[in-house]
Design a protein around this motif. Structure first.
Motif, PDB file in Angstrom:
ATOM      1  N   ASP A  69       1.069  -5.881  -2.385  1.00  0.00           N
ATOM      2  CA  ASP A  69       2.381  -5.305  -2.652  1.00  0.00           C
ATOM      3  C   ASP A  69       2.400  -3.805  -2.351  1.00  0.00           C
ATOM      4  N   LEU A  70       1.375  -3.111  -2.773  1.00  0.00           N
ATOM      5  CA  LEU A  70       1.296  -1.662  -2.562  1.00  0.00           C
ATOM      6  C   LEU A  70       1.244  -1.325  -1.079  1.00  0.00           C
ATOM      7  N   ILE A  71       0.415  -2.012  -0.324  1.00  0.00           N
ATOM      8  CA  ILE A  71       0.274  -1.740   1.108  1.00  0.00           C
ATOM      9  C   ILE A  71       1.572  -2.050   1.853  1.00  0.00           C
ATOM     10  N   VAL A  72       2.189  -3.178   1.529  1.00  0.00           N
ATOM     11  CA  VAL A  72       3.438  -3.567   2.210  1.00  0.00           C
ATOM     12  C   VAL A  72       4.570  -2.581   1.898  1.00  0.00           C
ATOM     13  N   LYS A  73       4.727  -2.223   0.631  1.00  0.00           N
ATOM     14  CA  LYS A  73       5.855  -1.369   0.227  1.00  0.00           C
ATOM     15  C   LYS A  73       5.626   0.119   0.495  1.00  0.00           C
ATOM     16  N   ASP A  74       4.405   0.599   0.263  1.00  0.00           N
ATOM     17  CA  ASP A  74       4.168   2.045   0.296  1.00  0.00           C
ATOM     18  C   ASP A  74       3.148   2.509   1.333  1.00  0.00           C
ATOM     19  N   GLY A  75       2.402   1.599   1.921  1.00  0.00           N
ATOM     20  CA  GLY A  75       1.398   1.974   2.905  1.00  0.00           C
ATOM     21  C   GLY A  75       0.071   2.342   2.257  1.00  0.00           C
ATOM     22  N   PRO A  76      -0.972   2.460   3.080  1.00  0.00           N
ATOM     23  CA  PRO A  76      -2.315   2.700   2.547  1.00  0.00           C
ATOM     24  C   PRO A  76      -2.496   4.039   1.828  1.00  0.00           C
ATOM     25  N   LEU A  77      -1.702   5.046   2.187  1.00  0.00           N
ATOM     26  CA  LEU A  77      -1.850   6.337   1.503  1.00  0.00           C
ATOM     27  C   LEU A  77      -1.455   6.273   0.028  1.00  0.00           C
ATOM     28  N   ALA A  78      -0.727   5.228  -0.348  1.00  0.00           N
ATOM     29  CA  ALA A  78      -0.350   5.063  -1.751  1.00  0.00           C
ATOM     30  C   ALA A  78      -1.570   4.861  -2.643  1.00  0.00           C
ATOM     31  N   LEU A  79      -2.682   4.429  -2.058  1.00  0.00           N
ATOM     32  CA  LEU A  79      -3.919   4.285  -2.832  1.00  0.00           C
ATOM     33  C   LEU A  79      -4.443   5.631  -3.318  1.00  0.00           C
ATOM     34  N   TYR A  80      -3.931   6.712  -2.726  1.00  0.00           N
ATOM     35  CA  TYR A  80      -4.353   8.060  -3.114  1.00  0.00           C
ATOM     36  C   TYR A  80      -3.201   8.870  -3.706  1.00  0.00           C
ATOM     37  N   ARG A  81      -2.167   8.190  -4.176  1.00  0.00           N
ATOM     38  CA  ARG A  81      -1.041   8.898  -4.793  1.00  0.00           C
ATOM     39  C   ARG A  81      -1.542   9.594  -6.061  1.00  0.00           C
ATOM     40  N   GLY A  82      -1.268  10.881  -6.161  1.00  0.00           N
ATOM     41  CA  GLY A  82      -1.714  11.659  -7.314  1.00  0.00           C
ATOM     42  C   GLY A  82      -3.086  12.283  -7.138  1.00  0.00           C
TER      43      GLY A  82
END
Length: 127
Positions: A81-94
């Protein structure tokens, strides 16, 4: 998500700390670690930990904060869900505030550990 997901990050944490301290010892006239190398090595180790461990932490936090039943297949569903909606950089949000905190927090932690080691070696050298 279990603590197993943080095993690689913990391994890197101590690897970075020990490597920097070994380099500092090799370049020291006395062959001993000093306060500056301890602070730098501890801070760098903390940052290395979060570079590797942040994706697992983001996934865990999303899973824990989601309403019950949102993710039917646990962390795999969160990841997809995270990768589809926000892309891989979302894994480093914050990541910015975490890195700002990581250096001083871990520098202080290792400084305290090394200080305690010196104290215990002084009061009980053969223990």
């Amino acid at each position: 998500m279990s603590t197993r997901s943080h095993v690689p990050a913990n391994g890197l944490y101590f690897l970075v700390y020990e490597y920097i301290q070994d380099v500092a010892k090799a370049h020291s006239k006395t062959g001993e670690i000093n306060t500056a190398s301890t602070i730098f090595a501890g801070g760098a180790a903390g940052m290395a930990y979060w570079i590797l461990g942040m994706p697992a932490d983001v996934l865990k936090s999303r899973l824990q904060s989601a309403p019950e039943g949102t993710y039917k297949h646990g962390v795999r569903s969160v990841f997809k869900d995270l990768i589809v909606k926000d892309g891989p950089l979302a894994l480093y949000r914050g990541v910015t505030p975490i890195m700002i905190r990581a250096f001083p927090a871990n520098a202080a932690c290792f400084f305290g550990i090394e200080l305690a080691n010196k104290f215990f070696n002084l009061v009980a050298p053969n223990f």
